[in-house]
Motif scaffolding. Structure first.
Motif: not given
Length: 590
Positions: A70-76, A95-100, A121-124
């Protein structure tokens, strides 16, 4: 003893010199720290078993992050890792997760949910990705304003607010996001009990300072308590963060304990006229470069910072104009010949500076195999000579002079003579004031030393780059200067010190103090935009990540020290609490 180190006999001479010369006094309060206590800090979590336990928990969290689909869960989860102070342990995984996540940037759920869109937006942006502000257009009404209904989405408001502090110059939509969220979060803050106590804590914390402007060590300690209340909290991650915080704290305790011994042996804390702020200086250092492997950098940086404060106070408070001209000559020549010509207290201060600078250069030579002493010496001189002395040149000429670091030595005599302007009540314009005052904070010198102490392989090209004060150093120092002025101006004006940026603006524009404060606050906001961009474009050499992080962190630390006054000159409760949190009190762990 390193070559060039001279013996210092710190005899108390204040009484005799006070009788001979009518000297000013800033009435600086003594250190609030008992150095016997600081020397005795026990470093309870220094044992290898704690490090091994952290490593085991890291592997478990790493697997969770990699498996999360779940991309939102990954971001959080990434956000929680970073706010808990663990980014340095998960750099590659993040870095690997943000590329995904970047590769799924067109997924519809990013466009429909404010919290998801703003967090992404903030994390990227924090990690250097080029994310357009246009991602927020879907939340605007036909009039080009954010939809009023968004005010009911507290989680989304907080995320959008934090994202807005990663804006760049010229991004009007991001400016609008900041204004919109500030307005509605302040309204919610005033209403208080309408929202949950946890949400209220988050809103109050965010409005005080955004995440992006906070030193990560301080944010980590605060966030642990908030994260524990999160129903989606990852228990292993939280326990890892607590234990890791204590392991790092033990490293810091060992370092500051050794520094306390050095400081007492040096003896300049007995001189009385200067700010005795060893522990505060160390806090600056560990907040700027917190990673465990950079202890050598923190120790050397603390020593240099202590010397800058000492000589700063000689120029600001203790010395007469004639004595300062003589001291300037000694520092310009970097020579102890005929040192007896200096009054005893100033002689002791110069010898402390001379010895410490040579010591740092000698240690870098041992560590790096590169003689950096001439570069440090040049920067120390430059930082000291231009402090609070306004150049006879235009601001443009001065900036060129600043960039051409090798030229300033020939001009230092002109700078010291300009000190006479203050006795005539001269108040510069803000444009005249800023270039010199940025360097006089000592911030550029601190960043210069960090570059020397953390760059993997020093070259003449790299040293030429950093000694010419690259823009990111100037921007970081400018935020420090503006925050310093906001925090220290009232006290310094009461004791008759030189005008700060606020007074320069008031005098130049006939503005009220309130209007001048607002202008300086707006300048800080605009300067952070330049910092956000510069952090990713000013990297001409490999291995600059620690240095770039320190540039960001210097600006962040200045917010924490000067938010509620002069937390350096007059260590207030906030400064003492921060030191207790980061250096003294461990986090309870299971």
């Amino acid at each position: 003893m390193a070559k060039g180190i001279w013996s210092i006999s710190c005899m108390t001479s204040n009484t005799k010199e006070q009788l001979l010369v009518d000297r000013r006094s800033a009435n600086y309060m003594p250190s609030v720290w008992d150095y016997n206590f600081v020397k005795s800090l026990s470093a309870d979590y220094a044992e290898e078993r704690y490090v091994e336990r952290v490593q085991r928990m890291k592997e478990e969290v790493k697997c969770t992050l990699e498996r999360e689909s779940n991309l939102l869960a990954k971001l959080e989860l990434i956000d929680a890792i970073q706010r808990l102070g663990l980014q340095y342990r998960f750099d590659n995984e993040i870095k690997k997760a943000l590329r995904v996540i970047q590769n799924h940037s067109n997924d519809a759920w990013f466009s429909n949910d404010l919290h998801s869109t703003a967090l992404r937006f903030r994390l990227l942006r924090q990690h250097g990705y080029n994310v357009s502000q246009d991602v927020f257009e879907g939340f605007m009404d036909k009039m080009g304003s954010f939809e009023a209904s968004l005010a009911d989405d507290v989680k989304g408001l907080l995320s959008l607010y934090e994202a807005s502090f990663h804006g760049l110059e010229g991004e009007g939509l991001v400016d609008e996001a900041k204004a919109f969220t500030c307005k509605h979060l302040n309204l919610l803050h005033l209403e208080g009990g309408i929202i949950s106590s946890c949400r209220e804590k988050k809103i109050s914390h965010a409005l005080e300072l955004p995440i992006h402007w906070r030193p990560n060590r301080l944010e980590a300690r605060w966030f642990m308590d908030i994260y524990e209340e999160d129903p989606n909290m990852n228990r292993t991650l939280l326990e890892m963060a607590k234990l890791d915080f204590n392991v790092l704290q033990s490293i810091y305790q060992k370092e500051v304990s050794g520094l306390a011994r050095w400081w007492l042996e040096l003896g300049v804390n007995e001189l009385g006229f200067s700010r005795d702020r060893l522990v505060e200086h160390y806090l600056w250092s560990c907040l700027m470069v917190p990673e465990p492997e950079y202890g050598f950098c923190r120790v050397m940086l603390t020593k240099i910072t202590c010397m800058i404060t000492l000589i700063d106070d000689v120029y600001d408070v203790f010395g007469t104009l004639e004595e300062l001209e003589l001291l300037t000559d000694f520092i310009e020549r970097w020579d102890v010949t005929d040192i007896e010509k200096l009054p005893l207290t100033i002689r002791i201060s110069f010898l402390a500076l001379f010895n410490t600078t040579n010591e740092v250069g000698f240690e870098i030579l041992k560590e790096q195999g590169f003689n950096a002493t001439p570069y440090i010496r040049r920067m120390v001189r430059f930082c000291l000579f231009i402090r609070d002395i306004h150049s006879p040149y235009s601001s443009t000429d001065f900036l060129l002079l600043l960039i051409s670091g090798h030229k300033w030595v020939n001009e230092c005599r002109a700078y010291i003579k300009e000190a006479k302007c203050y006795h005539k009540g001269y108040v510069p314009t803000l444009e005249e004031y800023l270039p010199t005052s940025v360097t006089s904070t000592g911030g550029p010198l601190m960043l210069f030393c960090i570059f020397l102490l953390t760059t993997k392989k020093l070259t003449h090209e790299a040293l030429d780059y950093v000694s010419k004060t690259p823009r990111i150093i100037y921007i970081s120092g400018l935020i420090l200067r503006l925050n310093d002025d906001l925090g220290t101006s009232p006290d310094e004006m009461l004791r008759g010190d030189n005008p700060k940026g606020i007074e320069c603006y008031m005098n130049e524009n006939g503005a009220s103090r309130e209007a001048a404060v607002k202008h300086i606050e707006d300048m800080i906001w605009e300067t952070w935009k330049a910092m956000n961009e510069q952090a990713f474009v000013d990297r001409p050499f490999p291995g600059m990540e620690v240095f770039i992080g320190a540039c960001l962190n210097l600006a962040r630390v200045s917010h924490s020290f000067y938010k509620y006054g002069d937390g350096h000159g007059v260590p207030d409760r906030a400064t003492k609490d921060n030191i207790m949190s980061v250096l003294i009190q461990p986090v309870p762990v299971n």
